[in-house]
Design an enzyme around this catalytic site. Structure first.
Site, PDB file in Angstrom:
ATOM      1  N   LEU A   1      -3.326   8.078   6.859  1.00  0.00           N
ATOM      2  CA  LEU A   1      -3.299   9.136   5.862  1.00  0.00           C
ATOM      3  C   LEU A   1      -4.351   8.796   4.821  1.00  0.00           C
ATOM      4  O   LEU A   1      -4.486   7.635   4.424  1.00  0.00           O
ATOM      5  CB  LEU A   1      -1.922   9.229   5.175  1.00  0.00           C
ATOM      6  N   ASP A   2      -5.081   9.791   4.364  1.00  0.00           N
ATOM      7  CA  ASP A   2      -6.039   9.553   3.294  1.00  0.00           C
ATOM      8  C   ASP A   2      -5.317   8.996   2.068  1.00  0.00           C
ATOM      9  O   ASP A   2      -4.145   9.306   1.827  1.00  0.00           O
ATOM     10  CB  ASP A   2      -6.735  10.860   2.885  1.00  0.00           C
ATOM     11  N   ARG A   3      -6.037   8.223   1.306  1.00  0.00           N
ATOM     12  CA  ARG A   3      -5.454   7.610   0.111  1.00  0.00           C
ATOM     13  C   ARG A   3      -4.748   8.614  -0.804  1.00  0.00           C
ATOM     14  O   ARG A   3      -3.627   8.367  -1.249  1.00  0.00           O
ATOM     15  CB  ARG A   3      -6.539   6.856  -0.659  1.00  0.00           C
TER      16      ARG A   3
ATOM     17  N   THR B   1      -3.351  11.400  -0.089  1.00  0.00           N
ATOM     18  CA  THR B   1      -2.325  12.169   0.616  1.00  0.00           C
ATOM     19  C   THR B   1      -1.022  11.383   0.666  1.00  0.00           C
ATOM     20  O   THR B   1      -1.018  10.190   0.942  1.00  0.00           O
ATOM     21  CB  THR B   1      -2.779  12.491   2.051  1.00  0.00           C
TER      22      THR B   1
END
Length: 264
Positions: free
Chosen positions: A74-76, A78
């Site tokens: 997961l992107d930071r 998100t």
């Protein structure tokens, strides 16, 4: 029979874990552990963020008492469901399941403007290298196929002129289902459709980000990995993992009367 996250015994375990460790465990068995990753938390150590001391992988390892293996990312900025395995063999199986699109992912997002009720964006995305992590990567890679399905769950028009072109501002609560898993896919696809995700400092609209910070004390990107659905890699049983909302998401949903619309 579906194995739902959040049974009574699991909730008791979650409470104990949260008391001792600042990570929210939403599912655990002898093979897997899933957490509700907070916004701003890196999945694992990175050369790009040398000053960071908190990582989802290490916090999860400390909470469950054994090594864990990341099987997706997961992107930071998100938040939401992040799944780990407890063995390399199960990690390989899960990685294959993600690669073969056997895992269904559902995200919630707040975007600028009113979007149609439902639709699909099929728009290839070029490779986006990280300055250090992808230093020696092939920068001439052709654009990769990227497909995202969306459904509009709720809309609101606010009496604020965030843009000089309009006297009001419109926002939509979206369900986003990526069919592929490209880097920053949902964020880039929403920008491509001219409906950027609120709070996205890389692909979003700074005016609307600033408005949400000032008006609603919302300092995060409003993208949340709400649900993962997959077959258990060992037992084969259907597994449904859901992640609840943090305070900022909850405040926006309540303010806009979107609480029921956001239910998984």
């Amino acid at each position: 029979m579906d194995i739902e996250s959040g049974t009574d015994s699991q909730l008791d375990s979650q409470t104990d874990n949260q008391t001792d460790n600042p990570i929210e465990i939403i599912y655990e068995d002898e093979h897997l552990v899933a957490i509700n990753k907070e916004a701003g938390l890196l999945v694992h150590r990175s050369w790009l963020d040398k000053g960071e001391t908190r990582f989802a992988m290490q916090l999860t390892r400390d909470a469950v008492g054994c090594h864990v293996f990341p099987v997706h990312r997961l992107d930071r900025p998100t938040s939401g469901v992040l799944l780990f395995s407890k063995s390399s063999a199960v990690a390989r199986s899960l990685t294959e399941a993600f690669t073969e699109h056997k895992v269904a992912k559902q995200y919630l997002a707040v975007v600028r403007g009113f979007m149609p009720e439902k639709g699909t964006v099929d728009y290839a995305l070029s490779f986006k290298p990280d300055a250090i992590a992808d230093k020696f990567a092939d920068l001439d890679k052709p654009a990769q196929e990227a497909v995202t399905h969306w459904q509009s769950l709720a809309q609101i028009e606010l009496p604020f002129a965030v843009s000089k072109k309009h006297d009001t501002s419109r926002y939509s609560l979206m369900s986003l289902i990526p069919e592929t898993g490209r880097k920053h896919q949902l964020r880039r696809h929403m920008r491509h459709l001219f409906h950027p995700i609120v709070g996205d400092t890389s692909y979003g609209d700074g005016r609307h980000n600033k408005f949400f910070r000032a008006q609603y004390d919302c300092t995060r990107m409003l993208l949340h990995a709400q649900m993962l659905t997959l077959d258990h890699p060992v037992t084969g049983e259907p597994l449904v993992l859901t992640a609840g909302f943090d305070d900022q998401w909850t405040r926006i949903l309540q303010e806009f009367s979107w609480v029921d619309s956001a239910k998984a």
